[in-house]
Design a protein around this motif. Structure first.
Motif, PDB file in Angstrom:
ATOM      1  N   ARG A   1       0.102  18.270 -20.385  1.00  0.00           N
ATOM      2  CA  ARG A   1       0.599  17.964 -19.048  1.00  0.00           C
ATOM      3  C   ARG A   1       0.959  19.252 -18.321  1.00  0.00           C
ATOM      4  O   ARG A   1       1.479  20.183 -18.928  1.00  0.00           O
ATOM      5  N   GLU A   2       0.699  19.296 -17.056  1.00  0.00           N
ATOM      6  CA  GLU A   2       0.932  20.508 -16.281  1.00  0.00           C
ATOM      7  C   GLU A   2       2.406  20.871 -16.146  1.00  0.00           C
ATOM      8  O   GLU A   2       2.739  22.006 -15.834  1.00  0.00           O
TER       9      GLU A   2
ATOM     10  N   LEU B   1       5.327  26.134 -25.188  1.00  0.00           N
ATOM     11  CA  LEU B   1       4.060  25.953 -25.890  1.00  0.00           C
ATOM     12  C   LEU B   1       3.948  26.967 -27.026  1.00  0.00           C
ATOM     13  O   LEU B   1       4.257  28.144 -26.835  1.00  0.00           O
ATOM     14  N   LYS B   2       3.519  26.491 -28.191  1.00  0.00           N
ATOM     15  CA  LYS B   2       3.212  27.346 -29.329  1.00  0.00           C
ATOM     16  C   LYS B   2       1.737  27.165 -29.656  1.00  0.00           C
ATOM     17  O   LYS B   2       1.287  26.047 -29.876  1.00  0.00           O
TER      18      LYS B   2
ATOM     19  N   LEU C   1      -8.073  32.393 -24.869  1.00  0.00           N
ATOM     20  CA  LEU C   1      -7.114  31.389 -24.414  1.00  0.00           C
ATOM     21  C   LEU C   1      -7.851  30.190 -23.841  1.00  0.00           C
ATOM     22  O   LEU C   1      -8.898  30.343 -23.210  1.00  0.00           O
ATOM     23  N   PRO C   2      -7.311  28.984 -24.033  1.00  0.00           N
ATOM     24  CA  PRO C   2      -7.917  27.808 -23.404  1.00  0.00           C
ATOM     25  C   PRO C   2      -7.895  27.972 -21.880  1.00  0.00           C
ATOM     26  O   PRO C   2      -6.951  28.524 -21.328  1.00  0.00           O
ATOM     27  N   GLN C   3      -8.926  27.477 -21.218  1.00  0.00           N
ATOM     28  CA  GLN C   3      -9.018  27.640 -19.764  1.00  0.00           C
ATOM     29  C   GLN C   3      -7.858  26.977 -19.029  1.00  0.00           C
ATOM     30  O   GLN C   3      -7.436  27.451 -17.984  1.00  0.00           O
ATOM     31  N   TRP C   4      -7.329  25.904 -19.578  1.00  0.00           N
ATOM     32  CA  TRP C   4      -6.273  25.160 -18.905  1.00  0.00           C
ATOM     33  C   TRP C   4      -4.933  25.884 -18.908  1.00  0.00           C
ATOM     34  O   TRP C   4      -4.027  25.522 -18.162  1.00  0.00           O
TER      35      TRP C   4
ATOM     36  N   LEU D   1       5.280  26.546 -17.203  1.00  0.00           N
ATOM     37  CA  LEU D   1       5.473  27.057 -18.561  1.00  0.00           C
ATOM     38  C   LEU D   1       6.507  28.181 -18.555  1.00  0.00           C
ATOM     39  O   LEU D   1       6.352  29.177 -17.850  1.00  0.00           O
ATOM     40  N   VAL D   2       7.568  28.011 -19.346  1.00  0.00           N
ATOM     41  CA  VAL D   2       8.663  28.971 -19.405  1.00  0.00           C
ATOM     42  C   VAL D   2       8.586  29.804 -20.681  1.00  0.00           C
ATOM     43  O   VAL D   2       8.883  30.995 -20.668  1.00  0.00           O
TER      44      VAL D   2
END
Length: 173
Positions: free
Chosen positions: A8-9, A14-15, A23-26, A33-34
């Motif tokens: 989810r945006e 995130l780990k 890196l994933p494109q998303w 993301l903090v």
């Protein structure tokens, strides 16, 4: 088979653990993301990864762990540049046990809000390993593990910190 669908945006933490190569494109769409932690991801192009991560507007904590990057012939060089207002919200950068890390460079304007830089042992520590520490305007503290570093590295590190107008503290743990 692992899911390749994006999270989810509004994700805040995130780990990523395990070999990715890139890196994933998303990940560039995670505007909220903090906190991000990379471990064993073996990213092949550190500059490209840093550029994508640096564009995340809310990223405040970045932890680069063991094998975050895959080493090339010349080892791994982390270059933090000011392009595109890189890392506008980053307050903590933790670099831990990245093998074959050759250097960490900060340029004027990169990481304007960085307050804490924590570094855990690298086999390549020598004078000149870090550069640009005097250019981090908000740096308050540099934490260094208790590994026995060479005198030239420690003198260079302290010299850069002394040149920083914010006079960050060097702490060993």
């Amino acid at each position: 088979m692992p899911s390749t669908s994006p999270p989810r945006e509004n994700l805040q933490s995130l780990k990523l653990k395990g070999e990715l190569g890139e890196l994933p494109q998303w990940i560039g769409k995670l505007q909220n993301l903090v906190k991000l932690r990379l471990e064993y991801t073996k990213l092949e192009n550190p500059d490209a990864a840093i550029k994508v991560l640096g564009a995340l507007p809310s990223l405040a904590i970045l932890h680069l762990l063991e094998d975050s990057f895959k080493s090339g012939e010349a080892g791994i060089r982390l270059n933090f540049r000011p392009e595109d207002k890189m890392f506008p919200s980053l307050r903590m950068l933790l670099v831990s046990y990245i093998s074959e890390l050759e250097s960490v460079k900060f340029e004027t304007g990169a990481m304007p809000k960085l307050e804490l830089l924590q570094f855990d042992v690298s086999s390549a520590c020598r004078a000149g390993f870090f550069s640009g520490l005097e250019l981090l305007p908000s740096l308050k503290e540099f934490m260094l593990d208790s590994y026995s570093y060479k005198d030239d590295f420690m003198k260079d590190l302290q010299n850069q910190l002394d040149k920083n107008p914010n006079r960050p503290i060097l702490k060993r743990y």
